[in-house]
Design a protein around this motif. Structure first.
Motif, short mmCIF file in Angstrom:
data_model
loop_
_atom_site.label_atom_id
_atom_site.label_comp_id
_atom_site.label_asym_id
_atom_site.label_seq_id
_atom_site.Cartn_x
_atom_site.Cartn_y
_atom_site.Cartn_z
N TRP A 1 0.99 -1.20 0.08
CA TRP A 1 -0.05 0.02 -0.17
C TRP A 1 0.80 1.15 -0.13
O TRP A 1 1.18 1.97 0.97
N ASP B 1 2.61 1.54 -6.16
CA ASP B 1 1.48 0.71 -6.29
C ASP B 1 1.25 0.37 -8.11
O ASP B 1 0.86 1.31 -8.67
N HIS C 1 -7.39 -0.50 -4.14
CA HIS C 1 -6.22 0.25 -4.31
C HIS C 1 -6.65 1.62 -5.28
O HIS C 1 -6.11 2.56 -4.86
N TYR D 1 -4.54 3.30 5.22
CA TYR D 1 -4.18 3.24 3.66
C TYR D 1 -4.54 4.78 3.12
O TYR D 1 -3.75 5.04 2.36
#
Length: 473
Positions: free
Chosen positions: A250, A255, A358, A382
């Motif tokens: 994360w 990412d 995400h 996150y």
């Protein structure tokens, strides 16, 4: 020290929530401190990972049952998957079967027998939630005289006290446990049924939970789910350790799931991620319109009743509203209706979708997490890393991780309210919308969150200290 970490779900193989993320990240961080860590988890029917390494005999159900063992290695950690089709081949659903108590009682006994199969007893067996709750019970009763486990300590981490693993006390002989566990000071009876979590609370050498605030809250009637008295009795053995996050997985700078990478120093990529997210939901790409996002199990615990109460006001404010999650059908019906009413402003996805999670973190502007209670929470952490400002209620780990922003001093990393009321939530949303219209202030708030460090390293050393303490007892 040799540690066996027993858990019912493990990302990326099996996941219903944050427990799977913890199971993937914490053992890796523990191994980095010099511990030998083996993770044990069920090999559900949809899992194909692992190399077959042998059979395992498990005394259970008035006989001996056979399981197959698979193994893989990741990040310096051995992972063992227990393959028992009668218990774990149930489609893609991990929990919610009528025989869940038997399934996870079997898993608890299989974990113990697997440690025997290793040939060397572990120093600590670290279980997680009710699904491994019978491990310390077996070691304190049925296996009490077994010299192999004479020096093995047990720890249970409570990730959510609301789930207590109820079972029929008549199943005790089937589990291979003594019938005198029905009642008495060490009995598993709880409100007319057996409770695996009660067994873990009574029999474990130490208990941990996933934030300091939650460790205090669960000792009160308000948050204790009728187990607060037991937990007060074990208060000297109960430690709150805030969960971390795995920044290898994360991190918007690296990412692979998001449209563009970005950092606190260069947030340009976040705007591209927002455009990508809106396009994925088929909405107009109006980048100056704020986007409020939720990634959550849809339940009362997560404060979805408050979100439902303010949803129309969110739309009237001019914001986008995007939701990823699944759970209570009442909420799925409501949010689908909201989407059908305003399809150019509302996007919903019901189910689990890790890449989309995400993308939601990267493309959103604000993250809503107004939980009624929250042992730790990971999504707000996150969100900090991804520059998506969390709006949370001050409870459990949310209170431990989010500091309310003060625009005078420039301190704080999110927006936080206390009273569990829809109006208090909406006030913080309005505050967020006002700050969003002040780009320099908004960037400061984003950068405060992105530069915070909630990695697992600090938590791993605290767990190691607990291991050392129980091994010295």
């Amino acid at each position: 020290m040799d540690i066996v970490f027993a858990v019912s779900e493990l990302a990326p193989h099996s996941k219903t929530g944050g427990l799977a993320d913890v199971a993937a990240a914490l053992p890796k961080a523990l191994a980095a401190t010099g511990l030998t860590v083996r993770v044990v988890t069920p090999r559900y029917g949809f899992i194909t990972a692992g190399e077959y390494v042998g059979e395992l005999a498990v005394p259970f159900g008035f006989g001996v049952q056979t399981a197959h063992v698979f193994r893989e290695r990741r990040h310096g950690v051995e992972i063992f998957l227990i393959d028992a089709p009668a218990y774990f081949q149930r489609g893609r659903k991990l929990y919610g079967e009528p025989d869940d108590p038997r399934r996870f009682a079997f898993f608890s006994r299989a974990v113990i027998e697997l440690t025997r199969w290793f040939g060397k007893p572990p120093d600590v067996i670290h279980g997680n939630d009710w699904m491994t709750g019978l491990i310390p019970v077996y070691l304190r009763t049925t296996l009490r005289g077994d010299p192999l486990f004479a020096r093995t300590a047990t720890i249970t981490s409570i990730h959510n006290l609301a789930f207590q693993g109820f079972f029929d006390l008549n199943d005790l002989p089937y589990f291979g446990l003594p019938d005198d566990l029905r009642q008495g000071p060490d009995g598993l009876e709880f409100s007319g049924a057996g409770s695996m979590l009660k067994g873990a609370i009574l029999a474990s050498d130490a208990l941990t939970t996933v934030s300091e605030r939650y460790a205090q809250e669960i000792q009160t009637p308000e948050y204790g789910f009728r187990m607060d008295g037991l937990l007060r009795l074990r208060r000297h053995d109960l430690v709150g350790i805030l969960n971390g996050v795995d920044y290898d997985e994360w991190n918007p700078a690296t990412d692979p799931h998001i449209a563009a990478n970005y950092t606190p120093e260069d947030l340009g990529g976040k705007r591209l991620c927002k455009a990508d997210l809106l396009a994925r939901f088929g909405m107009p790409v109006e980048l100056d319109r704020p986007a409020l996002v939720i990634v959550s199990r849809l339940s009362d615990q997560k404060g979805l009743d408050l979100v439902r109460d303010v949803a129309w006001r969110i739309l009237h404010s001019g914001a986008y509203f995007l939701l990823l999650g699944s759970g209570d059908p009442r909420y799925e019906v409501f949010f689908q209706h909201l989407r059908d009413t305003a399809p150019r402003r509302v996007g919903v996805y019901f189910g689990l979708n890790e890449p989309l999670a995400h993308q939601m973190e990267a493309g959103g502007d604000m993250f809503l997490m107004p939980s009624a209670y929250e042992p730790c929470g990971l999504n707000q952490i996150y969100s900090l890393k991804y520059g998506t400002v969390p709006i949370v209620r001050a409870t459990g780990g949310l209170d431990d991780t989010i500091q309310d922003f003060d625009r005078i001093t420039g301190t704080g990393n999110g927006l936080k309210f206390r009273a569990y009321h829809a109006n208090r939530l909406m006030e913080k949303i309005y505050e967020g919308l006002l700050l969003y219209r002040q780009p320099h202030v908004w960037r400061m708030l984003q950068q405060n969150g992105m530069r915070a460090d909630f990695s697992w390293a600090r938590a791993a050393w605290k767990y190691r200290a607990v291991y050392e303490r129980v091994c010295a007892m």
